[in-house]
Design a protein around this motif. Structure first.
Motif, mmCIF file in Angstrom:
data_model
loop_
_atom_site.group_PDB
_atom_site.id
_atom_site.type_symbol
_atom_site.label_atom_id
_atom_site.label_comp_id
_atom_site.label_asym_id
_atom_site.label_seq_id
_atom_site.Cartn_x
_atom_site.Cartn_y
_atom_site.Cartn_z
ATOM 1 N N LEU A 110 0.837 -1.204 0.000
ATOM 2 C CA LEU A 110 0.000 0.000 0.000
ATOM 3 C C LEU A 110 0.873 1.255 0.000
ATOM 4 N N GLY A 111 1.938 1.235 0.799
ATOM 5 C CA GLY A 111 2.806 2.408 0.905
ATOM 6 C C GLY A 111 3.488 2.768 -0.398
ATOM 7 N N ASN A 112 3.627 1.799 -1.298
ATOM 8 C CA ASN A 112 4.261 2.061 -2.583
ATOM 9 C C ASN A 112 3.225 2.183 -3.705
ATOM 10 N N SER A 113 2.361 1.172 -3.812
ATOM 11 C CA SER A 113 1.428 1.122 -4.946
ATOM 12 C C SER A 113 0.302 2.151 -4.864
ATOM 13 N N MET A 114 0.005 2.661 -3.653
ATOM 14 C CA MET A 114 -1.011 3.719 -3.536
ATOM 15 C C MET A 114 -0.635 4.957 -4.329
ATOM 16 N N LEU A 115 0.664 5.106 -4.594
ATOM 17 C CA LEU A 115 1.121 6.302 -5.304
ATOM 18 C C LEU A 115 0.903 6.196 -6.808
ATOM 19 N N LEU A 116 0.784 4.973 -7.338
ATOM 20 C CA LEU A 116 0.669 4.802 -8.792
ATOM 21 C C LEU A 116 -0.506 5.570 -9.405
ATOM 22 N N PRO A 117 -1.716 5.493 -8.832
ATOM 23 C CA PRO A 117 -2.822 6.215 -9.462
ATOM 24 C C PRO A 117 -2.719 7.738 -9.343
ATOM 25 N N ILE A 118 -1.899 8.227 -8.406
ATOM 26 C CA ILE A 118 -1.794 9.686 -8.249
ATOM 27 C C ILE A 118 -0.515 10.250 -8.853
ATOM 28 N N LEU A 145 -7.741 2.854 -3.014
ATOM 29 C CA LEU A 145 -7.492 3.705 -1.853
ATOM 30 C C LEU A 145 -6.652 4.918 -2.215
ATOM 31 N N GLY A 146 -5.605 4.690 -3.017
ATOM 32 C CA GLY A 146 -4.740 5.804 -3.410
ATOM 33 C C GLY A 146 -5.487 6.848 -4.221
ATOM 34 N N ALA A 147 -6.296 6.385 -5.174
ATOM 35 C CA ALA A 147 -7.061 7.324 -6.007
ATOM 36 C C ALA A 147 -8.079 8.085 -5.175
ATOM 37 N N TYR A 148 -8.740 7.391 -4.242
ATOM 38 C CA TYR A 148 -9.723 8.064 -3.390
ATOM 39 C C TYR A 148 -9.051 9.108 -2.505
ATOM 40 N N LEU A 149 -7.948 8.722 -1.863
ATOM 41 C CA LEU A 149 -7.239 9.675 -0.998
ATOM 42 C C LEU A 149 -6.739 10.869 -1.804
ATOM 43 N N GLY A 150 -6.331 10.595 -3.056
ATOM 44 C CA GLY A 150 -5.853 11.678 -3.907
ATOM 45 C C GLY A 150 -6.920 12.718 -4.216
ATOM 46 N N THR A 151 -8.192 12.304 -4.206
ATOM 47 C CA THR A 151 -9.270 13.271 -4.435
ATOM 48 C C THR A 151 -9.463 14.187 -3.230
ATOM 49 N N LEU A 152 -9.043 13.727 -2.046
ATOM 50 C CA LEU A 152 -9.149 14.555 -0.840
ATOM 51 C C LEU A 152 -8.001 15.536 -0.743
ATOM 52 N N LEU A 153 -6.796 15.031 -1.012
ATOM 53 C CA LEU A 153 -5.582 15.835 -0.909
ATOM 54 C C LEU A 153 -4.501 15.097 -1.689
ATOM 55 N N TRP A 154 -3.784 15.781 -2.547
ATOM 56 C CA TRP A 154 -2.881 15.064 -3.442
ATOM 57 C C TRP A 154 -1.793 14.293 -2.711
ATOM 58 N N TYR A 155 -1.422 14.730 -1.526
ATOM 59 C CA TYR A 155 -0.395 13.998 -0.779
ATOM 60 C C TYR A 155 -0.980 13.171 0.361
ATOM 61 N N ALA A 156 -2.290 12.954 0.359
ATOM 62 C CA ALA A 156 -2.920 12.145 1.407
ATOM 63 C C ALA A 156 -2.380 10.715 1.478
ATOM 64 N N PRO A 157 -2.042 10.064 0.337
ATOM 65 C CA PRO A 157 -1.448 8.723 0.445
ATOM 66 C C PRO A 157 -0.148 8.699 1.247
ATOM 67 N N PHE A 158 0.610 9.792 1.185
ATOM 68 C CA PHE A 158 1.828 9.864 2.003
ATOM 69 C C PHE A 158 1.484 9.902 3.492
ATOM 70 N N ILE A 159 0.400 10.560 3.833
ATOM 71 C CA ILE A 159 -0.028 10.638 5.237
ATOM 72 C C ILE A 159 -0.400 9.250 5.762
ATOM 73 N N ALA A 160 -0.988 8.435 4.890
ATOM 74 C CA ALA A 160 -1.432 7.095 5.310
ATOM 75 C C ALA A 160 -0.264 6.176 5.650
ATOM 76 N N ILE A 161 0.901 6.409 5.065
ATOM 77 C CA ILE A 161 2.032 5.488 5.226
ATOM 78 C C ILE A 161 2.472 5.337 6.685
ATOM 79 N N PRO A 162 2.740 6.424 7.435
ATOM 80 C CA PRO A 162 3.142 6.248 8.835
ATOM 81 C C PRO A 162 2.080 5.548 9.679
ATOM 82 N N VAL A 163 0.821 5.864 9.418
ATOM 83 C CA VAL A 163 -0.266 5.239 10.183
ATOM 84 C C VAL A 163 -0.283 3.733 9.958
#
Length: 426
Positions: free
Chosen positions: A20-28, A157-175
């Protein structure tokens, strides 16, 4: 497996979260490109730098896990991956443009180091937890399924988070990393039967690798290469689809994520099924691996004949099934065929090759896209054909003991436990 179910769940969370920490970035990636004002090749390096540093660090992590223990390597690695994600968030928050891009690459560099000491160590850890080869195969099937399920979930998940904030997938990684850290701390216990092994110096470690690769390198290299090809195809296809769906078909956000998830969902199901049926049967692993690579090659070749989106997604889904069949077979052959004291080292080299595929997929595809549709998928088919030939001619278990045999100290390659391949007379 029941007694270690909690430990297996905790370990399975690691590939899920690392994926998730890597592939979530592909759609954004197209979104990141627009926000930072960088081209497709530069944005592909957000994926590649993660894989490149992991390639270098994985063998070191494997050695440390053999010497000091799996948990001692995994837990700090998860923390480091979380810190890398936090750096990426800070870059997006405090900087803009090219400056933010370079700081994000720094964060991905740290995240890659963390990933090197997390997911690759899971494979030998499963081999430590279970003594029966059938249980090891099933456990590795669960791990590979978790890994591929992360790939299924990540574009959505990455595409959905990207609609909220473009760097939101990065925020998900530490969590996500902290969740996995907690699960490992409370659910994973050191195997009771684990014996203390001789502490090796760096010199002994390097000598040991040299000896193993000298004796079995020809066959191990084949499996290493097949793993790398599978990851190259997976991440190359995901990058291509992400770019194509957005630029040509105007699909954004969750809609694009659902389309990207189609081939990955079938890859996930194929991994689960393959892990369930292979058991101890090394010949079955070989032929399933060969069949999966043939399926991948044929699907890539056929995809080159049309740019219709339904046609492409359909046959790229077939390629995903092929990859899903192959990976648990390669995981099992590597893990079950190597003695415990060397397991972390050898599986780490295998994981390094997989990360090479991860690192090369997006930038190579970004360059081939400019040369035409047929050139891109013809190249992917050629690479798949190399994997098929290796699985056919280089992975050669003995004909006896097809079902695992009655000799507990011998594997299905007709040699003592710890020897994966028959050595041919020189």
């Amino acid at each position: 497996m029941k007694g270690n179910k909690g430990a297996l769940i905790a370990l399975a969370s690691i590939p899920l979260i690392m994926t998730l920490g890597n592939s979530m970035l592909l759609p954004i990636l197209p979104q990141i490109s627009k926000e930072l004002g960088i081209n497709a090749f530069k944005v592909s390096m957000v994926i590649t730098v993660y894989g490149l540093i992991a390639i270098l660090m994985i063998p070191i992590a494997g050695y440390l896990s053999d010497r000091f223990g799996r948990e001692i390597v995994i837990l700090p690695s998860l923390i480091l991956a979380a810190l890398g994600g936090a750096v990426c968030v800070a870059a997006a928050w405090f900087f803009t443009g090219v400056t933010a891009y370079w700081v994000i690459l720094g964060g991905r560099f740290l995240q890659g180091i963390g990933a090197a000491g997390a997911f690759p160590i899971v494979l030998p850890f499963v081999g430590d937890l279970f003594k029966d080869e059938k249980e090891v195969s099933k456990g590795l099937g669960v791990i590979e399924t978790s890994n591929t399920f992360g790939k299924v979930l990540s574009p959505i998940l990455g595409a959905y988070l990207g609609t909220l904030l473009w760097y939101a997938p990065f925020i998900a990684i530490p969590v996500l990393c902290l969740i996995s850290f907690t699960l490992v701390v409370f659910l994973v216990k050191k195997p009771k039967s684990e014996e203390k092994t001789e502490v090796k110096s760096i010199g002994q470690f390097l000598t040991g690798i040299k000896e193993i690769l000298h004796k079995k390198g020809r066959w191990l290299y084949a499996i290493f290469t097949i793993g790398g090809i599978c990851m190259f195809a997976t991440f190359g296809v995901l990058f291509y689809l992400s770019e194509t769906l957005e630029s040509k078909y105007n699909l954004h956000g969750a809609s694009k994520g659902y389309v990207l998830a189609i081939p990955l969902a079938l890859l996930c199901l194929a991994s689960y099924g393959s892990g369930k049926i292979i058991g101890k049967n090394k010949l079955l692993m070989k032929w399933l691996g060969f069949g999966g690579m043939v399926l991948l090659t044929a699907a890539m070749l056929i995809t080159g004949f049309s740019q219709n989106i339904f046609f492409m997604v359909g046959f790229l889904t077939v390629s995903g099934i092929g990859i899903g069949v192959v990976l648990p077979c390669m995981d099992a052959l590597i893990t079950e065929g190597i003695e415990k004291e060397n397991r972390g080292t050898i599986t780490s080299l295998y994981s390094s090759m997989r990360f090479i595929g991860v690192a090369l997929g997006p930038p190579v595809v970004s360059l081939l896209m400019n040369r035409g549709h047929w050139v891109l998928f013809g190249t992917m088919a050629a690479v798949g054909a190399v994997g098929a030939l290796l699985s056919l001619f280089a992975v050669t278990p003995s004909k006896k003991e097809n079902e695992g045999g009655d000799h507990p100290r011998e594997n299905s390659f007709g040699q003592k436990k710890g020897t994966l391949f028959r050595q041919r007379a020189r």
